[in-house]
Design a protein around this motif. Structure first.
Motif, PDB file in Angstrom:
ATOM      1  N   UNK A   1       0.842  -1.204   0.000  1.00  0.00           N
ATOM      2  CA  UNK A   1       0.000   0.000   0.000  1.00  0.00           C
ATOM      3  C   UNK A   1       0.877   1.255   0.000  1.00  0.00           C
ATOM      4  N   UNK A   2       0.436   2.304  -0.654  1.00  0.00           N
ATOM      5  CA  UNK A   2       1.158   3.554  -0.620  1.00  0.00           C
ATOM      6  C   UNK A   2       0.856   4.279   0.684  1.00  0.00           C
ATOM      7  N   UNK A   3       1.614   5.382   0.920  1.00  0.00           N
ATOM      8  CA  UNK A   3       1.412   6.147   2.148  1.00  0.00           C
ATOM      9  C   UNK A   3       0.036   6.762   2.248  1.00  0.00           C
ATOM     10  N   UNK A   4      -0.662   6.942   1.112  1.00  0.00           N
ATOM     11  CA  UNK A   4      -1.992   7.542   1.131  1.00  0.00           C
ATOM     12  C   UNK A   4      -3.087   6.500   1.249  1.00  0.00           C
ATOM     13  N   UNK A   5      -2.703   5.213   1.338  1.00  0.00           N
ATOM     14  CA  UNK A   5      -3.695   4.178   1.527  1.00  0.00           C
ATOM     15  C   UNK A   5      -4.220   3.570   0.248  1.00  0.00           C
ATOM     16  N   UNK A   6      -3.603   3.877  -0.920  1.00  0.00           N
ATOM     17  CA  UNK A   6      -4.043   3.290  -2.182  1.00  0.00           C
ATOM     18  C   UNK A   6      -3.143   2.117  -2.533  1.00  0.00           C
ATOM     19  N   UNK A   7      -3.717   1.104  -3.162  1.00  0.00           N
ATOM     20  CA  UNK A   7      -2.938  -0.067  -3.530  1.00  0.00           C
ATOM     21  C   UNK A   7      -1.908   0.294  -4.592  1.00  0.00           C
ATOM     22  N   UNK A   8      -0.656  -0.094  -4.362  1.00  0.00           N
ATOM     23  CA  UNK A   8       0.417   0.220  -5.294  1.00  0.00           C
ATOM     24  C   UNK A   8       0.217  -0.554  -6.596  1.00  0.00           C
ATOM     25  N   UNK A   9       0.551   0.077  -7.721  1.00  0.00           N
ATOM     26  CA  UNK A   9       0.418  -0.536  -9.040  1.00  0.00           C
ATOM     27  C   UNK A   9       1.757  -1.113  -9.456  1.00  0.00           C
ATOM     28  N   UNK A  10       1.749  -2.382  -9.877  1.00  0.00           N
ATOM     29  CA  UNK A  10       2.987  -3.021 -10.311  1.00  0.00           C
ATOM     30  C   UNK A  10       3.433  -2.458 -11.654  1.00  0.00           C
ATOM     31  N   UNK A  11       4.752  -2.339 -11.877  1.00  0.00           N
ATOM     32  CA  UNK A  11       5.241  -1.855 -13.175  1.00  0.00           C
ATOM     33  C   UNK A  11       4.979  -2.896 -14.248  1.00  0.00           C
ATOM     34  N   UNK A  12       5.055  -2.510 -15.527  1.00  0.00           N
ATOM     35  CA  UNK A  12       4.872  -3.479 -16.623  1.00  0.00           C
ATOM     36  C   UNK A  12       5.884  -4.615 -16.535  1.00  0.00           C
ATOM     37  N   UNK A  13       5.519  -5.744 -17.152  1.00  0.00           N
ATOM     38  CA  UNK A  13       6.386  -6.929 -17.060  1.00  0.00           C
ATOM     39  C   UNK A  13       7.751  -6.692 -17.700  1.00  0.00           C
ATOM     40  N   UNK A  14       7.812  -5.832 -18.716  1.00  0.00           N
ATOM     41  CA  UNK A  14       9.081  -5.588 -19.399  1.00  0.00           C
ATOM     42  C   UNK A  14       9.830  -4.386 -18.832  1.00  0.00           C
ATOM     43  N   UNK A  15       9.389  -3.926 -17.661  1.00  0.00           N
ATOM     44  CA  UNK A  15      10.032  -2.753 -17.073  1.00  0.00           C
ATOM     45  C   UNK A  15      11.454  -3.078 -16.631  1.00  0.00           C
ATOM     46  N   UNK A  16      12.385  -2.185 -16.934  1.00  0.00           N
ATOM     47  CA  UNK A  16      13.780  -2.340 -16.519  1.00  0.00           C
ATOM     48  C   UNK A  16      14.264  -1.005 -15.958  1.00  0.00           C
ATOM     49  N   UNK A  17      14.947  -1.077 -14.858  1.00  0.00           N
ATOM     50  CA  UNK A  17      15.512   0.127 -14.262  1.00  0.00           C
ATOM     51  C   UNK A  17      16.884   0.389 -14.851  1.00  0.00           C
ATOM     52  N   UNK A  18      17.071   1.577 -15.362  1.00  0.00           N
ATOM     53  CA  UNK A  18      18.368   1.925 -15.930  1.00  0.00           C
ATOM     54  C   UNK A  18      19.400   2.057 -14.818  1.00  0.00           C
ATOM     55  N   UNK A  19      20.591   1.507 -14.993  1.00  0.00           N
ATOM     56  CA  UNK A  19      21.641   1.657 -13.975  1.00  0.00           C
ATOM     57  C   UNK A  19      22.046   3.114 -13.858  1.00  0.00           C
ATOM     58  N   UNK A  20      22.403   3.576 -12.646  1.00  0.00           N
ATOM     59  CA  UNK A  20      22.767   4.990 -12.488  1.00  0.00           C
ATOM     60  C   UNK A  20      24.051   5.364 -13.212  1.00  0.00           C
ATOM     61  N   UNK A  21      24.985   4.411 -13.370  1.00  0.00           N
ATOM     62  CA  UNK A  21      26.256   4.711 -14.008  1.00  0.00           C
ATOM     63  C   UNK A  21      26.149   4.502 -15.511  1.00  0.00           C
ATOM     64  N   UNK A  22      26.474   5.540 -16.282  1.00  0.00           N
ATOM     65  CA  UNK A  22      26.398   5.466 -17.739  1.00  0.00           C
ATOM     66  C   UNK A  22      27.447   4.503 -18.281  1.00  0.00           C
ATOM     67  N   UNK A  23      27.265   4.008 -19.512  1.00  0.00           N
ATOM     68  CA  UNK A  23      28.243   3.077 -20.098  1.00  0.00           C
ATOM     69  C   UNK A  23      29.656   3.633 -20.162  1.00  0.00           C
ATOM     70  N   UNK A  24      29.806   4.958 -20.274  1.00  0.00           N
ATOM     71  CA  UNK A  24      31.156   5.519 -20.336  1.00  0.00           C
ATOM     72  C   UNK A  24      31.849   5.538 -18.984  1.00  0.00           C
ATOM     73  N   UNK A  25      31.099   5.213 -17.894  1.00  0.00           N
ATOM     74  CA  UNK A  25      31.697   5.129 -16.567  1.00  0.00           C
ATOM     75  C   UNK A  25      31.998   6.455 -15.920  1.00  0.00           C
ATOM     76  N   UNK A  26      31.498   7.553 -16.482  1.00  0.00           N
ATOM     77  CA  UNK A  26      31.827   8.875 -15.951  1.00  0.00           C
ATOM     78  C   UNK A  26      30.606   9.701 -15.560  1.00  0.00           C
TER      79      UNK A  26
END
Length: 577
Positions: free
Chosen positions: A1-26
């Motif tokens: 549940x969210x802090x406001x009392x609403x049921x949290x919605x799951x992300x899409x099945x193909x959802x991917x979180x981008x890594x914080x570090x870019x491919x160039x490493x900088x």
């Protein structure tokens, strides 16, 4: 549940979180809780590329637990400070693994002397220790050294300062609230058909209705982009108070409201960014009062403790809930317009922007909705303080004042309340002097109450009466009189009476009594012994000090059978006065 009392919605099945570090490493990208992205380019640091990449890696790993750009920016500032320090060394290291203990000692010595320096050390240390090459050995030990706590320097307001801050906020917010109330009444009359069509009030009512629905008074925009307000003569001018300010708060007026709320409830500035509009709850008693439930978000409390609910009852002019009632009244049109433009939006702290088309700079606050913005920023607080001649933002000191006046934790832990708010505060310290003085006097009175209160004599006086423990100079003036006007005290209390007279003939019996009472301590429960005998022992020890330990110890050799018998009866409670 969210802090406001609403049921949290799951992300899409193909959802991917981008890594914080870019491919160039900088480049490290931090996404905050509002969904904004903020990149940090480590190629800008004045150090070797290997160290740039190493710092980027540990920064990216650390950022996994961040949901605030303010946190990321604070860490980034300290990383840049560390990079400058490294670049200015005689022989700058190529990578983090090349850092030596001597370098880190110089880094520590340069910052340990100030509060800001200690903060920099605390920010950089976990980043460096996240590199395996700096986790162990002499360098790891140097990084593990304790960093002293920062010395709190912010103080609460004195009464005069606090009064000046509150007066400025009350005047500005009251003026805005009365302006909005007056125009709201006219708008309600116009909508109800109680205003003559075509009259001045009728034309104003039509403009107010357009303003409430759109956030703008009727206007035209020239090819150059200039805004031309229609009916400017009817409105009385083109300033905000004459146009959109008739129904909406400005950001400065919203800041004044936040100052008053902080003074009343002790909320942090960050609370106002996402403060939902309070809801009403059933009130005990009559219908003349209303109780509001206010949901406060405090993300620094950690997961699971972000939200708390506070209640405030409006039961009169001086009640805490009256300010909530006034805040709801002043923001009613802003909240209604925001909910119409973006359904589901229900923030209390809403203001009309002076320049609605301007790019949104505050990534920690909710995105603007139409011409409306939400929450209070540090820039708003600084400008408000300067505008009213306060020298800067008043929120930290106002919150500190609210906490110290309340005398209990407000959205923080008990340890923080004592060590950060109460103990270092000069006004608390000054106010506590009378408490400490009263405590010292009470301690002195208690100490005097268990001292030998009589007098020491060299020889007995034939005119004095004899008791088991001492001679009595005047039985008729006893502190513990009986019904017949004599003394009703237990014989053990004789040494607490100012009429007591002790001469050398009493020393053996009293010294023996002291020894017997002391021996009882090893066989009785502590609580029982303290309740029954501790005060008498303290009086005997005070008497011993007055007589002298040499004479006291010598008297033990003169104890006779009568002394032993009387002491035994005293301890058994079989001797009555």
């Amino acid at each position: 549940m969210t802090g406001r009392g609403r049921r949290a919605v799951l992300p899409p099945a193909d959802h991917r979180t981008e890594p914080p570090l870019a491919p160039d490493g900088l480049v490290v990208t931090v996404v905050n809780k509002a969904g904004y992205e903020m990149p940090f380019d480590f190629a800008e640091l004045p150090v070797a590329e290997l160290m740039q990449r190493s710092l980027a890696r540990v920064f990216a790993a650390r950022s996994a637990g961040w949901n605030s750009h303010m946190t990321a920016q604070a860490s980034w500032i300290t990383v840049k400070a560390f990079a400058r320090f490294v670049s200015e060394l005689e022989h700058p290291p190529e990578d983090l693994g090349d850092l030596t203990t001597a370098m880190l000692k110089r880094w520590r010595a340069a910052h340990i002397g100030t509060n800001s320096g200690k903060s920099v050390l605390r920010q950089v240390r976990p980043l460096l220790r996240a590199d395996p090459r700096l986790a162990d050995g002499p360098v790891g030990e140097e990084l593990a050294r304790r960093i002293p706590k920062q010395v709190p320097v912010k103080q609460s307001y004195g009464e005069d300062e606090r009064g000046r801050v509150l007066l400025a906020a009350q005047r500005q917010f009251r003026t805005a609230r009365l302006r909005i109330r007056e125009n709201t009444r006219l708008l309600e009359r116009w909508r109800a058909g109680d205003v003559t069509e075509g009259s001045r009030e009728g034309r104003l009512g039509e403009i107010l209705d357009h303003l409430a629905r759109t956030g703008y008074v009727p206007h035209t925009v020239s090819p150059s982009g200039a805004v031309n307000v229609r009916e400017r003569r009817l409105l009385g001018g083109t300033g905000s108070e004459c146009t959109w300010g008739r129904l909406f708060l400005s950001r400065s007026e919203l800041t004044a409201l936040a100052v008053l709320l902080t003074a009343r409830f002790g909320w942090n500035l960050s609370v106002y960014d996402r403060l939902p509009a309070p809801t009403t709850a059933p009130s005990a008693g009559g219908t003349a009062t209303v109780t509001y439930q206010i949901q406060v978000e405090k993300r620094r409390q950690g997961g699971g403790w972000w939200f708390s609910t506070e209640n405030a009852t409006d039961s009169g002019a001086d009640s805490a809930g009256r300010l909530i009632t006034q805040a709801l009244e002043a923001t009613a049109h802003g909240r209604a317009l925001a909910a119409r433009l973006e359904p589901g939006t229900d923030f209390l702290m809403v203001a009309r922007m002076h320049y609605p088309g301007k790019r949104h700079q505050h990534t920690e606050r909710p995105r603007p909705v139409g011409p409306l913005s939400f929450g209070i920023g540090n820039g708003d607080a600084q400008q408000w303080g300067i505008r009213h001649g306060l020298g800067g933002a008043p929120f930290q000191r106002t919150r500190r004042t609210a906490v110290t006046r309340e005398g209990r934790p407000l959205q923080h832990a008990q340890g923080t309340h004592e060590s950060i708010y109460m103990l270092p505060d000069e006004h608390v310290q000054r106010a506590s002097r009378s408490v400490f003085e009263a405590g010292a006097k009470e301690a002195l009175a208690q100490a005097q109450a268990v001292m030998f209160a009589g007098a020491i004599a060299d020889t007995p006086d034939p005119g004095h009466g004899q008791t088991v423990a001492a001679d009595c100079a005047d039985e008729t003036s006893s502190p513990w009189p009986d019904a017949q006007g004599g003394c009703g005290a237990d014989f053990m209390l004789c040494l607490a009476c100012p009429n007591a007279r002790v001469h050398p003939g009493h020393h053996p019996r009293l010294a023996h009594l002291h020894r017997e009472l002391t021996s009882l301590r090893s066989v009785l429960p502590d609580r029982s012994w303290h309740e029954r005998w501790s005060e008498h022992v303290l009086r005997l020890e005070d008497l011993r000090d007055k007589v002298g330990s040499v004479a006291w110890n010598a008297a033990l050799a003169r104890v006779n059978d009568e002394d032993r018998t009387l002491v035994h009866l005293l301890l058994k409670g079989e001797l009555a006065p």
